[in-house]
Design a protein around this motif. Structure first.
Motif, short mmCIF file in Angstrom:
data_model
loop_
_atom_site.label_atom_id
_atom_site.label_comp_id
_atom_site.label_asym_id
_atom_site.label_seq_id
_atom_site.Cartn_x
_atom_site.Cartn_y
_atom_site.Cartn_z
N LEU A 73 0.83 -1.20 0.00
CA LEU A 73 0.00 0.00 0.00
C LEU A 73 0.87 1.25 0.00
CD1 LEU A 73 -2.76 1.46 0.32
CD2 LEU A 73 -2.42 1.24 2.79
N VAL A 74 1.83 1.31 0.90
CA VAL A 74 2.71 2.47 1.00
C VAL A 74 3.54 2.62 -0.27
CG1 VAL A 74 4.64 3.48 2.27
CG2 VAL A 74 2.78 2.38 3.51
N GLU A 75 4.02 1.50 -0.79
CA GLU A 75 4.83 1.53 -2.01
C GLU A 75 4.01 2.04 -3.20
OE1 GLU A 75 7.87 -1.44 -4.42
OE2 GLU A 75 6.68 -2.21 -2.76
N TYR A 76 2.78 1.60 -3.32
CA TYR A 76 1.91 2.04 -4.42
C TYR A 76 1.66 3.54 -4.34
CZ TYR A 76 -2.25 2.62 -7.28
OH TYR A 76 -3.15 3.06 -8.20
N ILE A 77 1.33 4.03 -3.16
CA ILE A 77 1.05 5.45 -2.98
C ILE A 77 2.29 6.29 -3.29
CG2 ILE A 77 0.43 7.24 -1.31
CD1 ILE A 77 -1.30 5.08 0.08
N ALA A 78 3.44 5.87 -2.74
CA ALA A 78 4.67 6.64 -2.94
C ALA A 78 5.09 6.65 -4.41
CB ALA A 78 5.79 6.05 -2.08
N LYS A 79 4.96 5.52 -5.09
CA LYS A 79 5.33 5.48 -6.51
C LYS A 79 4.40 6.33 -7.35
CE LYS A 79 7.86 1.16 -6.80
NZ LYS A 79 7.96 -0.16 -7.42
N SER A 80 3.15 6.45 -6.94
CA SER A 80 2.20 7.29 -7.68
C SER A 80 2.54 8.77 -7.54
CB SER A 80 0.78 7.05 -7.16
OG SER A 80 0.40 5.72 -7.37
N ILE A 81 3.09 9.15 -6.42
CA ILE A 81 3.40 10.56 -6.16
C ILE A 81 4.78 10.95 -6.69
CG2 ILE A 81 3.80 12.26 -4.33
CD1 ILE A 81 1.79 10.66 -2.63
N ALA A 82 5.74 10.05 -6.59
CA ALA A 82 7.15 10.36 -6.86
C ALA A 82 7.43 10.60 -8.34
CB ALA A 82 8.03 9.23 -6.36
N SER A 83 8.39 11.48 -8.61
CA SER A 83 8.86 11.71 -9.97
C SER A 83 9.81 10.60 -10.42
CB SER A 83 9.60 13.05 -10.05
OG SER A 83 8.75 14.11 -9.74
N HIS A 84 10.46 9.98 -9.45
CA HIS A 84 11.39 8.88 -9.72
C HIS A 84 10.87 7.62 -9.01
CE1 HIS A 84 14.17 11.85 -11.29
NE2 HIS A 84 13.98 12.56 -10.19
N PRO A 85 9.84 6.98 -9.54
CA PRO A 85 9.25 5.82 -8.85
C PRO A 85 10.22 4.64 -8.73
CG PRO A 85 8.24 6.12 -11.01
CD PRO A 85 9.12 7.30 -10.77
N GLU A 86 11.24 4.60 -9.57
CA GLU A 86 12.20 3.50 -9.49
C GLU A 86 13.07 3.60 -8.24
OE1 GLU A 86 14.03 6.86 -11.73
OE2 GLU A 86 12.15 5.77 -11.97
N ASP A 87 13.13 4.78 -7.62
CA ASP A 87 13.93 4.98 -6.42
C ASP A 87 13.16 4.75 -5.13
OD1 ASP A 87 16.10 5.58 -7.99
OD2 ASP A 87 15.80 7.74 -7.88
N VAL A 88 11.88 4.42 -5.24
CA VAL A 88 11.05 4.19 -4.05
C VAL A 88 11.36 2.81 -3.48
CG1 VAL A 88 8.70 3.89 -3.20
CG2 VAL A 88 9.21 5.72 -4.81
N LYS A 89 11.65 2.77 -2.19
CA LYS A 89 11.95 1.50 -1.53
C LYS A 89 11.26 1.50 -0.17
CE LYS A 89 15.74 -1.27 0.23
NZ LYS A 89 17.15 -1.28 0.61
N VAL A 90 10.52 0.43 0.11
CA VAL A 90 9.82 0.30 1.39
C VAL A 90 10.31 -0.97 2.06
CG1 VAL A 90 7.59 0.11 2.53
CG2 VAL A 90 7.79 1.46 0.45
N THR A 91 10.76 -0.84 3.31
CA THR A 91 11.15 -2.02 4.08
C THR A 91 10.22 -2.14 5.28
OG1 THR A 91 12.77 -0.71 5.30
CG2 THR A 91 13.58 -1.94 3.40
N GLU A 92 9.90 -3.37 5.62
CA GLU A 92 8.98 -3.65 6.72
C GLU A 92 9.74 -4.41 7.80
OE1 GLU A 92 4.81 -6.08 7.26
OE2 GLU A 92 5.31 -5.22 5.31
N GLU A 93 9.62 -3.92 9.02
CA GLU A 93 10.30 -4.55 10.15
C GLU A 93 9.30 -4.74 11.28
OE1 GLU A 93 13.38 -2.97 13.47
OE2 GLU A 93 13.94 -2.59 11.38
N GLU A 94 9.21 -5.97 11.78
CA GLU A 94 8.29 -6.25 12.88
C GLU A 94 9.00 -6.08 14.20
OE1 GLU A 94 5.22 -9.68 13.66
OE2 GLU A 94 5.64 -9.45 11.52
N GLN A 95 8.39 -5.33 15.09
CA GLN A 95 8.94 -5.11 16.43
C GLN A 95 8.46 -6.23 17.36
OE1 GLN A 95 11.00 -2.39 17.21
NE2 GLN A 95 10.96 -2.07 15.01
N GLY A 96 9.11 -6.38 18.46
CA GLY A 96 8.78 -7.43 19.41
C GLY A 96 7.41 -7.29 20.04
N ASP A 97 6.91 -6.07 20.15
CA ASP A 97 5.62 -5.85 20.80
C ASP A 97 4.45 -5.89 19.82
OD1 ASP A 97 6.34 -3.56 19.52
OD2 ASP A 97 5.92 -2.21 21.17
N GLY A 98 4.65 -6.43 18.64
CA GLY A 98 3.57 -6.57 17.66
C GLY A 98 3.40 -5.39 16.73
N ARG A 99 4.23 -4.36 16.88
CA ARG A 99 4.15 -3.22 15.97
C ARG A 99 4.94 -3.50 14.71
NH1 ARG A 99 6.42 1.90 18.06
NH2 ARG A 99 7.99 0.49 18.86
#
Length: 76
Positions: A4-30
């Motif tokens: 979802l975040v990647e789609y939105i950011a690529k739609s807005i950005a002038s350089h969509p090839e430079d968009v990178k989203v990483t997901e990290e799970e925290q110990g408390d469920g976040r």
């Protein structure tokens, strides 16, 4: 949620090839999503007075509630 975040950011950005989203799970469920964009696109992603970034975070919060978790977005 990462897609979802990647789609939105690529739609807005002038350089969509430079968009990178990483997901990290925290110990408390976040989930922490880190959004990296080209230096030229940071202003577009954040928006005037942070309105665009706040809108992305709101959509992310809705998606997180559906998955019964908490999510946080960091723009790097």
């Amino acid at each position: 949620m990462k897609e979802l975040v990647e789609y939105i950011a690529k739609s807005i950005a002038s350089h969509p090839e430079d968009v990178k989203v990483t997901e990290e799970e925290q110990g408390d469920g976040r989930i922490v999503l880190r959004l990296e964009v080209a230096e030229d696109d940071k202003g577009k992603i954040i928006g005037r007075h942070g309105h665009v970034a706040q809108s992305i975070r709101s959509l992310l919060r809705v998606a997180a509630v559906k998955r019964d978790t908490r999510a946080m977005l960091e723009i790097v």
